[in-house]
Design a protein around this motif. Structure first.
Motif, PDB file in Angstrom:
ATOM      1  N   ARG A 141       9.994  46.010  21.066  1.00  0.00           N
ATOM      2  CA  ARG A 141      11.196  45.530  20.395  1.00  0.00           C
ATOM      3  C   ARG A 141      11.015  45.519  18.876  1.00  0.00           C
ATOM      4  N   GLU A 142       9.845  45.069  18.428  1.00  0.00           N
ATOM      5  CA  GLU A 142       9.579  45.031  16.980  1.00  0.00           C
ATOM      6  C   GLU A 142       9.546  46.438  16.384  1.00  0.00           C
ATOM      7  N   GLN A 161      13.065  49.287  14.150  1.00  0.00           N
ATOM      8  CA  GLN A 161      12.972  49.888  12.815  1.00  0.00           C
ATOM      9  C   GLN A 161      13.287  51.389  12.887  1.00  0.00           C
ATOM     10  N   ALA A 162      14.536  51.685  13.235  1.00  0.00           N
ATOM     11  CA  ALA A 162      14.936  53.076  13.483  1.00  0.00           C
ATOM     12  C   ALA A 162      14.743  53.956  12.249  1.00  0.00           C
ATOM     13  N   GLU A 163      15.093  53.421  11.069  1.00  0.00           N
ATOM     14  CA  GLU A 163      14.975  54.237   9.847  1.00  0.00           C
ATOM     15  C   GLU A 163      13.524  54.628   9.581  1.00  0.00           C
ATOM     16  N   ASP A 178      11.851  59.332  17.073  1.00  0.00           N
ATOM     17  CA  ASP A 178      13.131  58.767  17.493  1.00  0.00           C
ATOM     18  C   ASP A 178      12.946  57.362  18.017  1.00  0.00           C
ATOM     19  N   VAL A 179      14.057  56.668  18.231  1.00  0.00           N
ATOM     20  CA  VAL A 179      13.986  55.458  19.045  1.00  0.00           C
ATOM     21  C   VAL A 179      14.308  55.888  20.477  1.00  0.00           C
ATOM     22  N   GLY A 221      22.041  50.757  22.704  1.00  0.00           N
ATOM     23  CA  GLY A 221      22.205  49.317  22.484  1.00  0.00           C
ATOM     24  C   GLY A 221      22.730  49.032  21.083  1.00  0.00           C
ATOM     25  N   ASP A 222      22.177  49.735  20.084  1.00  0.00           N
ATOM     26  CA  ASP A 222      22.641  49.544  18.703  1.00  0.00           C
ATOM     27  C   ASP A 222      24.132  49.875  18.588  1.00  0.00           C
ATOM     28  N   LEU A 223      24.536  50.985  19.214  1.00  0.00           N
ATOM     29  CA  LEU A 223      25.946  51.395  19.155  1.00  0.00           C
ATOM     30  C   LEU A 223      26.852  50.363  19.816  1.00  0.00           C
ATOM     31  N   LEU A 224      26.423  49.891  20.992  1.00  0.00           N
ATOM     32  CA  LEU A 224      27.263  48.947  21.736  1.00  0.00           C
ATOM     33  C   LEU A 224      27.370  47.612  21.002  1.00  0.00           C
ATOM     34  N   ARG A 225      26.254  47.169  20.401  1.00  0.00           N
ATOM     35  CA  ARG A 225      26.298  45.917  19.627  1.00  0.00           C
ATOM     36  C   ARG A 225      27.221  46.070  18.416  1.00  0.00           C
ATOM     37  N   ALA A 226      27.187  47.256  17.788  1.00  0.00           N
ATOM     38  CA  ALA A 226      28.069  47.506  16.635  1.00  0.00           C
ATOM     39  C   ALA A 226      29.538  47.442  17.058  1.00  0.00           C
ATOM     40  N   ARG A 227      29.805  47.751  18.334  1.00  0.00           N
ATOM     41  CA  ARG A 227      31.176  47.652  18.856  1.00  0.00           C
ATOM     42  C   ARG A 227      31.489  46.253  19.377  1.00  0.00           C
ATOM     43  N   GLY A 228      30.568  45.329  19.192  1.00  0.00           N
ATOM     44  CA  GLY A 228      30.856  43.947  19.550  1.00  0.00           C
ATOM     45  C   GLY A 228      30.374  43.508  20.923  1.00  0.00           C
TER      46      GLY A 228
END
Ligand code: ADP
Ligand code: MG
Length: 277
Positions: A226-227, A231-233, A241-242, A249-256
């Motif tokens: 997780r740690e 740090q995708a960048e 890659d991640v 997960g990042d995309l879905l969280r960005a969509r709320g």
């Protein structure tokens, strides 16, 4: 204090005097029972590290110990090889005998085990990798995943504390990859064997307890999946890659959507998505 099975202290390694070192001042400790993934772009030093961690190479500078034994000392060579077994990428280069049984016996023959005890040890090792029924088969008739499991059984027969696998699934098809990863995961969980899992498959790394990232001969990241994967960048800057489910997960969280950051494989992601309905 927790026992360190494998330890590197300020380790450097150069293949040739003039060349840039393949490892530069690496320090790390692998604790008993840990399952650690090692990631890194081609040429970052993963295979060199693997060979130092089981004493195949001695460091140019610094110190490596396996179960407290200094790999630079000849007197420990056999004990070290037995304590920390190395599995390579190419399944065809690792099997030496024409029958599975003899292959698993090969390493054992150097350990001084009485010959009447060998059949039981060989059978137990093959059972542990789910390959007992193949004991009388010729290795060349087996799939890549099966051959890797035989290679692992040959090491297990020597009762190692640690298994170091250097991209052991890289040449396998998805089924073989899953077979080998599951076997190793189970040996770690049920037998407490310490595992160093070198891979370029992010999904495999996500299933380990700890992730180390190498770049240009150095360890540049070290933490829980997780740690590290948050740090995708930074990973992208290291040409990595991640895992796909971390990106999703990042995309879905960005969509709320309320998706846990611990969902890093398909199954746990499916569970998280279903909870959102
Ligand atoms: P990785 O496994 O991460 O791809 P390696 O440990 O194989 O990285 O390689 C690290 C560096 O050492 C690379 O620059 C590679 O070219 C060099 N190297 C690896 N093996 C040898 C060798 N046998 N002789 C000389 N240089 C080598
Ligand atoms: Mg390599």
């Amino acid at each position: 204090m927790e026992e360190l099975i494998l330890q590197a202290e300020n380790v450097s390694y150069a293949y040739e005097e003039e060349a840039a070192p393949a490892l530069r001042d690496v320090s790390l400790g692998i604790r008993a029972g840990e399952m650690t993934a090692v990631l890194g772009h081609n040429g970052s030093g993963k295979s060199t590290l693997a060979k130092l961690l089981n004493g195949l190479y001695a460091p140019t500078a610094g110190k490596v110990t396996v179960c407290g034994m200094d790999t630079a000392l000849d007197e420990y060579t056999w004990q070290i090889r037995q304590a920390a077994g190395l599995v390579f990428q190419n399944p065809d280069n690792q099997l030496v005998a024409s029958i599975v049984r003899d292959d698993v016996a090969f390493g054992l023959e150097n350990t001084g085990v009485p010959s009447e005890k060998m059949p039981a040890i060989i059978e137990k090792a093959l059972r542990a990798v789910g390959m007992l029924e193949f004991i009388d088969r010729a290795p060349h008739t087996l799939s890549g995943g099966q051959k890797q499991r035989i290679a692992i059984a040959g090491i297990l027969a020597m009762r190692p504390r640690a298994l170091i696998l250097d991209e052991a699934t890289a040449m396998l098809d998805p089924k073989g990859r899953q077979e080998v990863f599951s076997v190793v995961e189970r040996l770690n969980r049920e037998k407490g064997i310490t595992v160093v899992w070198i891979t370029h498959f992010m999904e495999e790394a996500a299933r380990c307890r700890r992730v180390i990232v190498m770049d240009q001969g150095k360890c540049v990241m070290d933490g829980t999946p997780r740690e590290v994967f948050s740090q995708a960048e930074k990973l992208r800057s290291l040409r990595l890659d991640v895992p796909p489910m971390v990106a999703l997960g990042d995309l879905l969280r960005a969509r709320g959507l309320n998706i846990s950051r611990d969902a890093m494989d398909v199954e746990s992601m499916a569970g998280e998505v279903l909870k959102c309905q």
